[in-house]
Design a protein around this motif. Structure first.
Motif, PDB file in Angstrom:
ATOM      1  N   LEU A  61       1.584 -12.933   8.439  1.00 54.46           N
ATOM      2  CA  LEU A  61       1.036 -13.859   7.891  1.00 54.46           C
ATOM      3  C   LEU A  61      -0.749 -13.907   8.369  1.00 54.46           C
ATOM      4  N   VAL A  62      -1.522 -14.082   7.540  1.00 55.63           N
ATOM      5  CA  VAL A  62      -2.908 -14.308   8.009  1.00 55.63           C
ATOM      6  C   VAL A  62      -3.466 -15.408   7.410  1.00 55.63           C
ATOM      7  N   ARG A  63      -3.998 -16.475   8.086  1.00 54.27           N
ATOM      8  CA  ARG A  63      -4.312 -17.708   7.993  1.00 54.27           C
ATOM      9  C   ARG A  63      -3.293 -18.641   7.365  1.00 54.27           C
ATOM     10  N   GLY A  64      -2.049 -18.206   7.890  1.00 49.56           N
ATOM     11  CA  GLY A  64      -0.882 -19.008   7.283  1.00 49.56           C
ATOM     12  C   GLY A  64      -0.332 -18.605   5.980  1.00 49.56           C
ATOM     13  N   VAL A  65      -0.839 -17.561   5.324  1.00 49.24           N
ATOM     14  CA  VAL A  65      -0.363 -16.958   4.251  1.00 49.24           C
ATOM     15  C   VAL A  65       0.253 -15.684   4.309  1.00 49.24           C
ATOM     16  N   GLU A  66       1.578 -15.516   3.858  1.00 45.40           N
ATOM     17  CA  GLU A  66       2.198 -14.281   4.045  1.00 45.40           C
ATOM     18  C   GLU A  66       1.898 -13.115   3.276  1.00 45.40           C
ATOM     19  N   LEU A  67       1.842 -12.036   3.942  1.00 45.48           N
ATOM     20  CA  LEU A  67       1.138 -10.726   3.167  1.00 45.48           C
ATOM     21  C   LEU A  67       2.313 -10.057   2.455  1.00 45.48           C
ATOM     22  N   ARG A  68       2.208  -9.825   1.022  1.00 52.28           N
ATOM     23  CA  ARG A  68       3.153  -9.102   0.485  1.00 52.28           C
ATOM     24  C   ARG A  68       2.684  -7.647   0.098  1.00 52.28           C
ATOM     25  N   ASP A  69       3.618  -6.781   0.368  1.00 56.48           N
ATOM     26  CA  ASP A  69       3.257  -5.215  -0.022  1.00 56.48           C
ATOM     27  C   ASP A  69       1.659  -4.857   0.687  1.00 56.48           C
ATOM     28  N   HIS A  70       1.710  -5.299   2.067  1.00 53.35           N
ATOM     29  CA  HIS A  70       0.583  -4.808   2.828  1.00 53.35           C
ATOM     30  C   HIS A  70      -0.004  -3.575   2.893  1.00 53.35           C
ATOM     31  N   ARG A  71      -1.062  -3.425   2.513  1.00 50.92           N
ATOM     32  CA  ARG A  71      -1.600  -1.855   2.670  1.00 50.92           C
ATOM     33  C   ARG A  71      -2.851  -1.821   3.622  1.00 50.92           C
ATOM     34  N   PRO A  72      -3.239  -0.702   4.217  1.00 48.33           N
ATOM     35  CA  PRO A  72      -4.576  -0.629   4.796  1.00 48.33           C
ATOM     36  C   PRO A  72      -5.672  -1.042   4.010  1.00 48.33           C
ATOM     37  N   HIS A  73      -5.905  -0.663   2.788  1.00 45.10           N
ATOM     38  CA  HIS A  73      -7.182  -0.991   1.906  1.00 45.10           C
ATOM     39  C   HIS A  73      -7.133  -2.560   1.700  1.00 45.10           C
ATOM     40  N   HIS A  74      -6.147  -3.300   2.065  1.00 45.97           N
ATOM     41  CA  HIS A  74      -6.267  -4.938   1.985  1.00 45.97           C
ATOM     42  C   HIS A  74      -6.993  -5.249   3.237  1.00 45.97           C
ATOM     43  N   LEU A  75      -7.113  -4.548   4.247  1.00 50.17           N
ATOM     44  CA  LEU A  75      -7.518  -5.315   5.509  1.00 50.17           C
ATOM     45  C   LEU A  75      -8.929  -5.995   5.364  1.00 50.17           C
ATOM     46  N   ALA A  76      -9.760  -5.125   4.623  1.00 52.87           N
ATOM     47  CA  ALA A  76     -11.296  -5.510   4.684  1.00 52.87           C
ATOM     48  C   ALA A  76     -11.283  -7.162   3.824  1.00 52.87           C
ATOM     49  N   ARG A  77     -10.513  -7.228   2.968  1.00 50.71           N
ATOM     50  CA  ARG A  77     -10.691  -8.254   2.058  1.00 50.71           C
ATOM     51  C   ARG A  77     -10.042  -9.694   2.830  1.00 50.71           C
ATOM     52  N   LEU A  78      -8.819  -9.159   3.903  1.00 52.19           N
ATOM     53  CA  LEU A  78      -8.375 -10.109   4.742  1.00 52.19           C
ATOM     54  C   LEU A  78      -9.308 -10.530   5.899  1.00 52.19           C
ATOM     55  N   GLY A  79     -10.391 -10.005   6.171  1.00 53.92           N
ATOM     56  CA  GLY A  79     -11.447 -10.144   7.173  1.00 53.92           C
ATOM     57  C   GLY A  79     -10.843  -9.594   8.490  1.00 53.92           C
ATOM     58  N   ILE A  80     -10.353  -8.272   8.351  1.00 49.71           N
ATOM     59  CA  ILE A  80      -9.590  -7.753   9.587  1.00 49.71           C
ATOM     60  C   ILE A  80     -10.373  -6.316   9.405  1.00 49.71           C
ATOM     61  N   ALA A  81     -10.763  -5.912  10.598  1.00 49.22           N
ATOM     62  CA  ALA A  81     -11.473  -4.515  10.680  1.00 49.22           C
ATOM     63  C   ALA A  81     -10.564  -3.831  12.053  1.00 49.22           C
ATOM     64  N   ARG A  82     -10.673  -2.549  12.009  1.00 46.93           N
ATOM     65  CA  ARG A  82      -9.803  -1.810  13.141  1.00 46.93           C
ATOM     66  C   ARG A  82     -10.720  -0.546  13.497  1.00 46.93           C
ATOM     67  N   THR A  83     -10.466  -0.273  14.679  1.00 41.90           N
ATOM     68  CA  THR A  83     -10.983   1.010  15.278  1.00 41.90           C
ATOM     69  C   THR A  83      -9.512   1.926  15.663  1.00 41.90           C
ATOM     70  N   LEU A  84      -9.395   3.119  15.227  1.00 44.96           N
ATOM     71  CA  LEU A  84      -8.493   3.676  15.824  1.00 44.96           C
ATOM     72  C   LEU A  84      -8.467   4.479  16.926  1.00 44.96           C
ATOM     73  N   GLN A  85      -7.517   5.194  17.495  1.00 44.47           N
ATOM     74  CA  GLN A  85      -7.555   6.408  18.659  1.00 44.47           C
ATOM     75  C   GLN A  85      -8.631   7.368  18.179  1.00 44.47           C
ATOM     76  N   GLY A  86      -7.907   7.929  17.257  1.00 47.46           N
ATOM     77  CA  GLY A  86      -8.848   9.060  16.803  1.00 47.46           C
ATOM     78  C   GLY A  86     -10.051   8.653  15.704  1.00 47.46           C
ATOM     79  N   LEU A  87     -11.121   8.303  16.283  1.00 45.99           N
ATOM     80  CA  LEU A  87     -12.262   7.513  15.496  1.00 45.99           C
ATOM     81  C   LEU A  87     -12.580   7.524  14.331  1.00 45.99           C
ATOM     82  N   GLY A  88     -11.854   8.490  13.498  1.00 43.40           N
ATOM     83  CA  GLY A  88     -12.042   8.601  11.923  1.00 43.40           C
ATOM     84  C   GLY A  88     -13.378   8.653  11.595  1.00 43.40           C
TER      85      GLY A  88
END
Ligand SMILES: Nc1ncnc2c1ncn2[C@@H]1O[C@H](COP(=O)(O)OP(=O)(O)OP(=O)(O)O)[C@@H](O)[C@H]1O
Length: 246
Positions: A61-88
């Motif tokens: 859940l993000v801000r109380g809303v359950e995510l359905r069919d969650h994919r990496p390209h949804h992160l930005a619009r959810l306000g989530i950013a990430r860094t990975l071990q292999g910097l990419g």
């Protein structure tokens, strides 16, 4: 309301249960560490939140809303950013262009609406440069990432995540490969961030000094969650680490 809630998540890889009914709640503006011995399930949990790995059961859940069919390209619009071990980072694009990739969230969400058409690109570049400056790597803006030492490349990857101004920043082992001095700088940097941070990390000293709350995994289960002091004093945590070291 929690910014992010992982609720009773179970992940299986064939016959192996990598996560077993794991729950974690991340509050806005806090730094939340995920620690545990090798193979505890930390990266798997990170990957579930980032949409790389699909749980067999449980919910996100993000801000109380359950995510359905969650994919990496949804992160930005959810306000989530990430860094990975292999910097990419893109090897054939400049440092600045690599950071501009992270600024896309603003462009696509229309935060820069009034600027669209005229000067949009200049504004995005200014924003990316500001992110590079805040991390002390602006002088490398036109270099290719490969020209930078590892510690600075990590900063570029962080700048790319920060330029989107996420509400939640996910960091996978940000201290890996850094010197002690660089680790101290990283602690100061994370402490100064305005957004919530989830930190998957091996370096206990870093986790203890920077986190508001810590969740400890062992064999895919949460064995402790609480303040750094509470986690440090928890006998189950000591046993898990001692057991792993022996
Ligand atoms: N894609 C996969 N296929 C099969 N097993 C996997 C896969 N990914 C992880 N595992 C297994 O799941 C368990 C949890 O692994 P995970 O990488 O999440 O642990 P970790 O806590 O991040 O470990 P480390 O600290 O060593 O990185 C381990 O037993 C690992 O071997």
């Amino acid at each position: 309301m929690s910014l992010l809630e992982v609720r009773d998540v179970t992940v299986r890889f064939g016959g192996l249960t990598a996560l077993s009914e794991v729950s974690v709640a991340v509050e806005p503006g806090t730094v939340h560490g995920i620690i545990g011995p090798n193979g505890a399930g930390k990266t798997t949990l990170f990957n579930v939140v980032c949409g790389f790995t699909r749980p067999a059961s449980g919910s996100l859940l993000v801000r109380g809303v359950e995510l359905r069919d969650h994919r990496p390209h949804h992160l930005a619009r959810l306000g989530i950013a990430r860094t990975l071990q292999g910097l990419g980072l893109f090897a054939h694009s400049s440092v600045l262009d690599n950071v501009l990739v992270g600024a896309d969230r603003h462009a696509s969400m229309g935060v820069w609406g009034s600027l669209i058409g005229r000067g949009e690109e200049a504004a995005l570049r200014a924003r990316a440069m500001a992110a590079l400056e805040s991390l002390g790597v602006a002088e490398w803006a036109s270099a290719l990432p490969g020209a930078l030492p590892y510690g600075l490349r990590k900063r570029v990857a962080l700048a790319r995540a920060l330029v989107a101004e996420p509400d939640l920043l996910m960091l996978d082992e940000p201290a890996a490969g850094l010197s002690e001095v660089e680790r101290e700088e990283l602690v100061a940097l994370i402490r100064g961030l305005p957004m919530a941070v989830v930190l998957v990390e091996h370096h206990m000293d870093l986790v203890m000094s920077v986190c508001d709350r810590i969740t400890v995994l062992n064999f895919g289960r949460v064995i402790a969650t609480g303040s750094p002091e509470a986690v440090r004093a928890d006998p189950d945590v000591a046993e898990a680490y001692l057991g792993a070291a022996s």
